[in-house]
Scaffold this active site. Structure first.
Site, PDB file in Angstrom:
ATOM      1  CD  GLN A 228      -2.970   1.377   2.371  1.00  0.00           C
ATOM      2  OE1 GLN A 228      -2.450   1.307   3.571  1.00  0.00           O
ATOM      3  NE2 GLN A 228      -4.124   1.164   2.405  1.00  0.00           N
TER       4      GLN A 228
ATOM      5  CE1 TYR B 165      -2.852   8.597   7.789  1.00  0.00           C
ATOM      6  CE2 TYR B 165      -4.292   7.171   7.162  1.00  0.00           C
ATOM      7  CZ  TYR B 165      -3.778   7.778   8.037  1.00  0.00           C
ATOM      8  OH  TYR B 165      -3.431   7.079   9.399  1.00  0.00           O
TER       9      TYR B 165
ATOM     10  NE  ARG C  66      -8.484  -0.604   2.890  1.00  0.00           N
ATOM     11  CZ  ARG C  66      -8.251  -1.037   3.804  1.00  0.00           C
ATOM     12  NH1 ARG C  66      -7.472  -0.357   4.836  1.00  0.00           N
ATOM     13  NH2 ARG C  66      -9.117  -2.052   4.563  1.00  0.00           N
TER      14      ARG C  66
ATOM     15  N   GLY D 177      -8.493  -7.246   8.719  1.00  0.00           N
ATOM     16  CA  GLY D 177      -7.194  -6.656   9.654  1.00  0.00           C
ATOM     17  C   GLY D 177      -6.751  -7.261  10.797  1.00  0.00           C
ATOM     18  NE  ARG D 178     -10.100  -4.537  14.394  1.00  0.00           N
ATOM     19  CZ  ARG D 178     -11.181  -4.542  14.963  1.00  0.00           C
ATOM     20  NH1 ARG D 178     -11.390  -4.269  16.221  1.00  0.00           N
ATOM     21  NH2 ARG D 178     -12.415  -4.599  14.294  1.00  0.00           N
TER      22      ARG D 178
END
Ligand SMILES: Cc1cc2nc3c(=O)[nH]c(=O)nc-3n(C[C@H](O)[C@H](O)[C@H](O)COP(=O)(O)O)c2cc1C
Length: 369
Positions: A105, A184, A231, A323-324
């Site tokens: 990424q 971002y 993304r 993710g987690r």
């Protein structure tokens, strides 16, 4: 008309951008702050990713394409030769562990950055500070007012993304994911509360999507559209982002601008299968769609996210990013296959600090002797 589409199995193989994936589980990009102070990936990082090699696709953590785009301490870069060599060690370790495709990424932080971390005043579409404290090497500090990007800065940043993509491929990645999510830089161009520009890069929706489109096109031109993913996180109020009422106009415009480019995939963060924006995106996007389910923020579900994943597959997703669940379970794929219990995330603090602790020491099931 009868819907003849059958829901794919989470563990069934898939093809993305011509690459074969052993299953439809994607390890979501996760910043873990285990690189050197110079942003060089370490041997410990190679171990961490190699432990998770059974993911159908690994999207490695947010990585800056230039010095000024750096977000937090000990995050990775892919703009100098030491960083590329560090990443090569990671991709080789994953391959040696039998891993499948791996994307990197690419993230520019924009206003989410601090001179004490990056050595530079952050750049952003408009000089509007992040209304939050930021992690710096000396602890949490107020975010500085970023410098408004000039047209020259914009062109140079687009070129840095393309160069970073070439570097990622040189480091052994199969492709890159352009990060236009989570507040971002690219998301700051999209959102009306962070983009007050009056030139061609700001104003209406058609202008605000231009930067994400330009970066994605430049990356696709550099390494090929089949090696390029994107993304997004529609409507996600994170890092001070407030899309207001624009979400329903922004993302259809962005998705349709890129729909004909033959990209590897579109990755939707925090996807809700019943939401109008998710349904519209699925309808408009002709290629592979990765959906990252919205799981509870404070704990992992006992099934490791399987039920949420299956709802999204049934709602048209091709691949599911978690993710987690991958953070806490290096062998998540095997656990979902066998129904074995999942490890909970042990300590949220250790997500972003801690060396091997809370990083490479999550147990396999059954524990490896
Ligand atoms: C420790 C941590 C680091 C993250 N870093 C990134 C990142 O670098 N890039 C990104 O797009 N999302 C990042 N995210 C968001 C995840 O990719 C994912 O969208 C989010 O964790 C929700 O998925 P989950 O419920 O399966 O964890 C991060 C999340 C966590 C927990």
């Amino acid at each position: 008309m009868t819907d003849t589409r059958t829901t794919p199995n989470l563990l069934a193989p898939a093809t993305v951008g011509g690459l074969r994936l052993a299953n439809r589980l994607v390890m979501a990009p996760m910043t873990r702050n285990r690189a050197t102070a110079e942003g060089v990936p370490t041997a410990l990082m190679a171990t961490y990713y190699a432990q998770r090699a059974t993911a159908g696709l690994i999207v490695a953590e947010a990585t800056t394409p230039n010095a000024v785009g750096r977000t937090y301490p000990n995050t990775t870069g892919v703009h100098d030769s030491a960083q590329v060599a560090g990443w090569r060690r990671v991709t080789q370790a994953v391959r040696a562990a039998g891993g499948g495709p791996m994307f990197l990424q690419i993230q520019h932080g924009g206003r989410v950055g601090h001179p004490d971390t990056s050595g530079h005043t952050p750049l952003a579409p408009s000089p509007i500070a992040l209304p939050e404290l930021l992690h710096t090497p000396a602890g949490k500090r107020p975010a500085p007012v970023p410098r408004e990007m000039t047209p020259h800065d914009i062109g140079a940043t687009v070129a840095d993304f393309a160069a970073a993509a070439r570097n990622a491929v040189a480091a052994g990645f199969d492709g890159v994911e352009v990060h236009s999510a989570n507040g971002y830089l690219l998301h700051q161009f999209l959102s009306p509360n962070t983009n007050h520009r009056t030139d061609a890069w700001g104003g209406g929706v058609a202008n605000r999507i231009r930067f994400t489109v330009a970066v994605t096109e430049a990356v696709a031109a550099a390494i090929g559209p089949r090696r390029t993913g994107l993304r997004i996180s529609p409507g996600r109020a994170v890092n001070g982002i407030d899309e207001g009422d624009d979400t329903g106009a922004l993302y259809p415009a962005l998705v349709s601008a890129l729909a004909g480019h033959g990209l590897a995939y579109l990755h939707v963060g925090f996807a809700e299968p019943g939401s109008a924006v998710y349904r519209d995106i699925r309808e408009q996007w002709p290629g592979a769609l990765i959906a990252n389910p919205l799981l509870p923020a404070d704990r992992l579900p006992a099934d490791g996210g399987r039920h949420a994943a299956e709802l999204l597959l049934a709602a048209g997703a091709d691949l599911i990013a978690l993710g987690r669940p991958f953070l806490a379970n290096p062998d998540l794929v095997a656990r979902l296959r066998t129904g074995a219990p999942v490890n909970p995330v042990r300590d949220r603090y250790l997500m972003y600090v801690g060396g091997a602790t809370g990083y490479t020491d999550y147990p396999f099931h059954p524990p490896v002797a």
